[in-house]
Design an enzyme around this catalytic site. Structure first.
Site, PDB file in Angstrom:
ATOM      1  N   LYS A  16       0.812  -1.218   0.000  1.00 42.79           N
ATOM      2  CA  LYS A  16       0.000   0.000   0.000  1.00 42.79           C
ATOM      3  C   LYS A  16       0.847   1.272   0.000  1.00 42.79           C
ATOM      4  CE  LYS A  16      -0.683   0.026   5.027  1.00 42.79           C
ATOM      5  NZ  LYS A  16       0.043   1.272   5.300  1.00 42.79           N
ATOM      6  N   THR A  17       1.998   1.239   0.689  1.00 39.95           N
ATOM      7  CA  THR A  17       2.862   2.428   0.688  1.00 39.95           C
ATOM      8  C   THR A  17       3.369   2.713  -0.718  1.00 39.95           C
ATOM      9  OG1 THR A  17       3.547   1.957   2.962  1.00 39.95           O
ATOM     10  CG2 THR A  17       4.916   3.477   1.692  1.00 39.95           C
ATOM     11  N   ASP A  57      -3.657   7.288   4.630  1.00 40.94           N
ATOM     12  CA  ASP A  57      -3.194   5.929   4.906  1.00 40.94           C
ATOM     13  C   ASP A  57      -3.816   5.452   6.221  1.00 40.94           C
ATOM     14  OD1 ASP A  57      -1.806   3.589   4.696  1.00 40.94           O
ATOM     15  OD2 ASP A  57       0.088   4.403   5.438  1.00 40.94           O
ATOM     16  N   GLU A  58      -3.922   4.124   6.394  1.00 43.30           N
ATOM     17  CA  GLU A  58      -4.452   3.518   7.623  1.00 43.30           C
ATOM     18  C   GLU A  58      -5.822   4.105   7.980  1.00 43.30           C
ATOM     19  OE1 GLU A  58      -2.973   1.050   8.658  1.00 43.30           O
ATOM     20  OE2 GLU A  58      -0.814   1.224   8.407  1.00 43.30           O
ATOM     21  N   GLN A  84      -7.424  -4.812  10.048  1.00 40.19           N
ATOM     22  CA  GLN A  84      -6.318  -4.344  10.884  1.00 40.19           C
ATOM     23  C   GLN A  84      -6.732  -3.145  11.743  1.00 40.19           C
ATOM     24  OE1 GLN A  84      -2.266  -4.509   9.027  1.00 40.19           O
ATOM     25  NE2 GLN A  84      -3.416  -4.854   7.140  1.00 40.19           N
ATOM     26  N   ARG A 124       2.793  -9.839  10.634  1.00 39.80           N
ATOM     27  CA  ARG A 124       4.085  -9.136  10.672  1.00 39.80           C
ATOM     28  C   ARG A 124       5.202 -10.069  10.204  1.00 39.80           C
ATOM     29  NH1 ARG A 124       2.271  -5.097   9.619  1.00 39.80           N
ATOM     30  NH2 ARG A 124       0.388  -6.352   9.447  1.00 39.80           N
TER      31      ARG A 124
END
Length: 753
Positions: free
Chosen positions: A59-60, A245-246, A276, A637
């Site tokens: 996504k980044t 973002d997020e 998330q 992770r």
């Protein structure tokens, strides 16, 4: 959800979206190496869009290459606003964009955290929000100090109304964007009316001190955009394309800010993953992302389900777990990576055995060439780290515990920071009281009370009263001289800030530490004092590393401008920013702090009923789903190796207690796991009947060197055995409580094979 008038916002008719690259003459660098799904997200041009980005889905990369694409389409960089939640994420995003764009082309681009963006907006337009230049941002300790005073001013007692609990309640109120007056109107019982009183006094003290807390940054910014048409129009023109973002972690105030900025042009591009969303306890509202299409009509939804981080076994395990949540839009999680090692599910004897298994797991990974810096232990509660730290230390495995902003929590650092906060904001009474006698200069509590009384009676701020009190006869003699010297020292620093340039920041920080003699004050003594001096030296280094970004609205920035920006960056450091990927150590951190990070090998410990899921969440379906999402975040992770563990018993407040496995473990697909049960096999006969020993020899039942289990003390080894008056005494070295002597005939011991 209530949106303070934003439920009925008219977002206009949909703009065109997803203009083909061929029609736009897109620079190949903007889409280089992207999958079809990522490419579709990057090439979306105008109109609202929701990117459902699973873990490790890049996504980044999508956000940064989309920024490059927008610039290639002729959008001015200063018209692009990209917001995320940590300084680390913002820094990484900014660096990637700079590498994509030609040198000098990214001028004016804003890539920031939500709180930093709001602080910057309030620096420019704070007068409309009731703030003056140089306002302070209070950290958690400052907030507690201020709240304690507010509770007392409200006629309440801190024994019944603890600052922490009242601050938590007020944080929820601020998230709803309610002022003290508005909240007082809806308060209808003793609890809420008392909170309303404390809230009112708390805000009065903050206003008097020209300060705000973290929640104020968002609330005041939302109110400013809502109520000041000129500021709103300016910021809407400035932020023509917004990338968030997020998005699953946004709260109501952040939703209002984003919705207001995008209400004219509708170019709101949000990236997030409902799976998330783990910050509900902090005010995050998962409905912001679940109801995005309802809030923004005509929105395009773009799923990113391919995981580029984790092996197939880890992805399959995490996907199987999260499918048990009902409040989520479905997306297929998949990966093209190899199957890899299955997830290890280990049932341990106790927390010490669990820590040993984690250490063994990491030793195995090290032998396979994985460096310690690529390994992490994740847990639900910080308290679980102690036993893990001890076990890793015994195995000589280097480790570091990430617990937020530890450096800036140290007393000598907080004292130093308080000096700079007073220099840019003389009304900051909390910081002024902190430093008025640090280093010791004879200005004790009695003198401070006299100056405060003089200030209150004459209408002066305490800072101004310092300089005037000696000549007014409020303080006399040597104490008066000390007060006068202190006031002149601060005034001199202020003049220096206004005469010098931003590039002098580090030199100025060093000068303040030297001229206040703070470095000498903390350096008197031995090893600990030398470490404090080293910490102050590190503060100067931190100032030198600080990257001051020119604000286009400030034509002639001074050193004061840089000091304000530096203090702002210090105040807004997040937990995840404390993680240093270059350290050659295993990282120990909470599951919440690990969000957004990745490691080759991960161990998630404490998967027990009451720990994960936490005991507070068990009676709520919504909170139980958030706990499941928390485990999902922890599992994802891991890149190549994942271990999840639980213990049969765990010591809680000095008492050993049996545990129940987390129900989440049964939800992980068995075809993605390898189970290992280390629960010791125990003889079925429990020797708890004293008469049973008449025909048995305790020395044969429990010989020296054998392993035993005690119902309270847990596992241990017999070190000594002797008959005596009242029975057979055994000295046993227990793993969890140390050495104990018990009467064998009454101890209810079990022999472990």
């Amino acid at each position: 959800m209530t949106t303070d008038g934003y439920d009925s916002l008219d977002f206009g008719s949909p703009h065109r979206a997803g203009t083909p690259a061929e029609d736009a003459g897109v620079d190949a660098a903007c889409v280089d190496g992207l999958t079809a799904a990522q490419r579709a997200a990057v090439l979306h041009f105008e109109g609202p869009a929701l990117v459902l980005a699973g873990p490790g889905s890049g996504k980044t990369r999508v956000i940064t290459q989309r920024i490059a694409y927008l610039v290639s389409r002729g959008v001015k960089p200063w018209q692009i606003l990209a917001l995320t939640f940590t300084n680390k994420a913002a820094g990484e995003m900014r660096n990637r964009v700079e590498r994509l764009l030609p040198r000098g082309l990214g001028g004016g681009l804003v890539v920031s955290t939500f709180h930093s963006y709001c602080a910057s907006l309030l620096r420019r337009h704070g007068a409309s929000a009731g703030l003056q230049a140089g306002f302070s941002i209070y950290d958690s300790d400052d907030q507690k100090t201020t709240m304690k005073a507010a509770i007392e001013e409200a006629g309440l007692t801190t024994s019944n109304w603890t600052p922490v609990s009242v601050l938590a309640a007020i944080s929820d109120v601020k998230n709803r964007l309610l002022t003290p007056a508005e909240y007082a109107l809806e308060a209808n019982d003793f609890w809420t009316r008392s909170i309303a009183k404390a809230y009112g006094k708390y805000q009065e003290i903050l206003q008097r001190s020209n300060a705000c807390d973290f929640d104020d940054l968002l609330m005041k910014c939302a109110h400013l955009l809502r109520e000041d048409a000129e500021v709103r129009a300016t910021m809407q023109q400035r932020a023509r394309f917004i990338l968030l973002d997020e998005y699953q972690d946004t709260n109501h105030a952040q939703f209002v800010i984003a919705a207001t900025l995008a209400s004219e042009h509708r170019n709101l591009f949000v990236v997030g993953d409902p799976d998330q969303s783990i910050y509900g306890w902090r005010g995050a509202d998962i409905t912001n992302i679940l109801e995005f299409e309802e809030h923004f009509a005509g929105a395009v939804v773009l799923p990113l389900g391919e995981n580029f981080r984790s092996t197939a076994a880890i992805v399959r395990a995490a996907d199987g777990l999260i499918r048990h949540n009902s409040k989520r839009p479905h997306k297929d999680l998949h990966t093209a990576l190899a199957e890899g090692e299955r997830v290890r599910v280990v049932r341990c004897q106790d927390e010490h055995d669990e820590a040993d298994q984690v250490a063994g797991f990491f030793e195995e990974r090290l032998r396979e060439g994985v460096p310690y810096r690529s390994m992490a232990v994740l847990y639900r509660m910080n308290a679980l780290s102690r036993v893990l730290e001890d076990a890793l230390r015994r195995k000589m495995i280097p480790s570091v515990v990430v617990r937020g902003t530890a450096f800036y929590d140290r007393k000598e650092i907080k004292d130093a920071i308080a000096y700079f906060r007073v220099l840019v904001n003389p009304r900051d009474e909390v910081s002024l009281r902190r430093i008025v006698n640090v280093p010791t200069r004879g200005i004790g509590p009695t003198t401070v009370r006299k100056i405060e009384a003089y200030a209150a009676g004459s209408g002066y701020a305490i800072f101004d009263a310092l300089a005037l009190a000696p000549s007014a006869g409020v303080v006399k003699g040597k104490i008066g001289e000390s007060v006068q010297a202190f006031a002149e020292l601060l005034r001199g620093f202020q003049r220096s800030m206004d005469e010098r340039l931003p590039g002098d920041l580090a030199d100025f920080v060093g000068e303040v530490l030297k001229l206040t003699k703070l470095d000498e004050f903390v350096g008197r003594g031995g090893v600990e004092e030398a470490e404090r001096v080293a910490n102050l030296d590190e503060l100067v280094s931190a100032a030198r590393e600080f990257h001051f970004i020119d604000d286009p609205d400030i034509t002639h920035p001074t050193l004061r401008t840089a000091v304000c920006a530096w203090l702002e960056s210090v105040a807004l450091i997040a937990d995840a920013d404390a993680f240093d990927p270059d350290r050659g150590s295993v990282t120990l951190m909470t599951l919440h702090a690990a969000k957004g990070l990745e490691f080759d090998s991960v161990a998630v410990v404490g998967l027990e009923h009451g720990l994960l899921p936490h005991s507070r969440s068990i009676d709520s379906d919504d909170e139980l789903e958030e706990e499941r999402r928390l485990l999902f975040v922890g599992m994802t992770r891991a890149q190549r190796a994942l271990m999840v563990s639980s213990a049969v018993s765990r010591q809680v407040r000095g008492v050993r207690q049996a545990t129940i496995e987390s129900p989440f473990l049964k939800e992980i697909p068995s075809d993605a796991t390898t189970a290992s049960d280390r629960t010791p096999s125990v003889d079925r006969i429990v020797y708890d009947d004293p008469e049973a020993f008449s025909d048995l020899d305790p020395a044969e039942l429990f010989p020296v060197g054998c392993n035993v289990k005690h119902p309270i003390f847990g596992m241990g080894k017999v070190e000594f055995l002797a008959r005596g008056f009242g029975g057979t005494r055994a000295r046993i070295a227990f793993r969890s409580v140390g050495t104990k002597t018990v009467i064998v005939e009454h101890a209810k011991l079990s022999r472990v094979q």
